[in-house]
Design a protein around this motif. Structure first.
Motif, short mmCIF file in Angstrom:
data_model
loop_
_atom_site.label_atom_id
_atom_site.label_comp_id
_atom_site.label_asym_id
_atom_site.label_seq_id
_atom_site.Cartn_x
_atom_site.Cartn_y
_atom_site.Cartn_z
N GLN A 154 0.83 -0.91 -0.14
CA GLN A 154 -0.32 -0.24 -0.04
C GLN A 154 0.86 1.13 -0.17
OE1 GLN A 154 -3.86 -0.21 -0.10
NE2 GLN A 154 -3.62 1.83 -0.59
N HIS B 92 -3.12 3.78 -3.17
CA HIS B 92 -2.23 2.68 -4.23
C HIS B 92 -1.66 1.27 -3.63
CE1 HIS B 92 -2.68 6.45 -7.06
NE2 HIS B 92 -3.83 5.97 -7.53
N GLN B 93 -2.73 0.75 -4.62
CA GLN B 93 -2.09 -0.87 -3.93
C GLN B 93 -0.71 -1.36 -5.21
OE1 GLN B 93 -3.86 -4.34 -3.09
NE2 GLN B 93 -2.61 -4.41 -1.06
#
Length: 263
Positions: free
Chosen positions: A186, A190-191
């Motif tokens: 993460q 966003h991942q």
């Protein structure tokens, strides 16, 4: 005699083929690491606190009353939302609300840096001159999925490498794809997926995920053999007995055709 030589040749050819099929590949870790040659490791892999993390802070002093004042017990009746069962939860601003001292910025800090910050504030405000401050991770984990020991694993020390994470999960089983391990991390909103080849020392030691962070997800996908095994015929096809049967059938067919041609 000529036919006997042909049969022997076919048999040896088939045997060498079966042997080559059984040779394990892409199994050993760090295959390109050279013996007695030092490998440069990354300098800073310490776990750093982020909003949403939890940490426990303990202030030790010869004065028991001061200890009671600064330490949150598990039975604390404090109503602040930043504490839970003796732990502090870092708010979206990256702060915790510490007794007497008030808000303290801890986002991006290591355990030692948080401890030093609290100790310095206690000394500068003449609240506790003999304080010994310890900080512990509270309910922080990384996760492992796929062809290994799956589950949540607690973070109990400041640095954990990817290889250590694999070891803590019980190692990859024989069907784990070592050349394409994925780590999901993460980053803000966003991942981001990172790919690592565990058979390559260069890939492992230079990867952005060489050091594991809190909430990282390590996924080990199955290799082709395991994928084939998930099909109806996959568990029997491509096995030694399967190829032996195919080779035997091929030789029998060849001999039959050769006999018919001779007639």
């Amino acid at each position: 005699m000529y036919k006997t030589k042909k049969i022997a040749f076919l048999f040896l050819l088939g045997l060498s083929f079966l042997t080559s099929c059984k040779t394990p590949r892409d199994i050993a870790y760090l295959q390109d690491a050279m013996e007695n040659v030092p490998i440069q490791t990354q300098t800073d892999g310490n776990i750093r606190f982020q909003p949403g993390d939890k940490l426990s802070i303990f202030v030790h002093s010869r004065d028991q009353q001061l200890m009671n004042l600064f330490n949150i017990s598990g039975s604390s009746t404090m109503s602040t939302s930043s504490t839970e069962r003796g732990a502090y939860t870092i708010d979206p601003r990256g702060e915790i609300d510490f007794p007497v001292l008030g808000p303290i910025k801890v986002q991006g800090f290591t355990r030692n840096e948080v401890a030093q910050t609290v100790k310095t504030m206690l000394t500068e405000r003449s609240l506790c001159n003999d304080a010994v401050v310890t900080v512990e991770f509270y309910n922080m984990n990384f996760y492992v999925l796929g062809e290994t020991g799956s589950g949540a694993h607690p973070i109990s020390k400041d640095k954990i490498t990817l290889m250590e994470a694999v070891s803590l999960s019980g190692d990859l089983n024989i069907n784990g794809l070592r050349k394409n391990v994925m780590v999901l991390r993460q980053e803000g909103d966003h991942q981001i997926p990172y790919r690592v080849d565990l058979t390559s020392a260069n890939s492992v030691y230079n990867s952005p995920v060489y050091y594991i962070r809190q909430n990282d997800v390590v996924y080990v996908e199955p290799n082709n053999k395991a994928k084939r095994g998930s099909t109806v015929m996959g568990s029997s096809a491509y096995t030694p007995s399967f190829w032996i049967s195919m080779f035997t059938a091929g030789v029998s067919t060849y001999l039959l055709i050769d006999r018919l041609v001779d007639k």
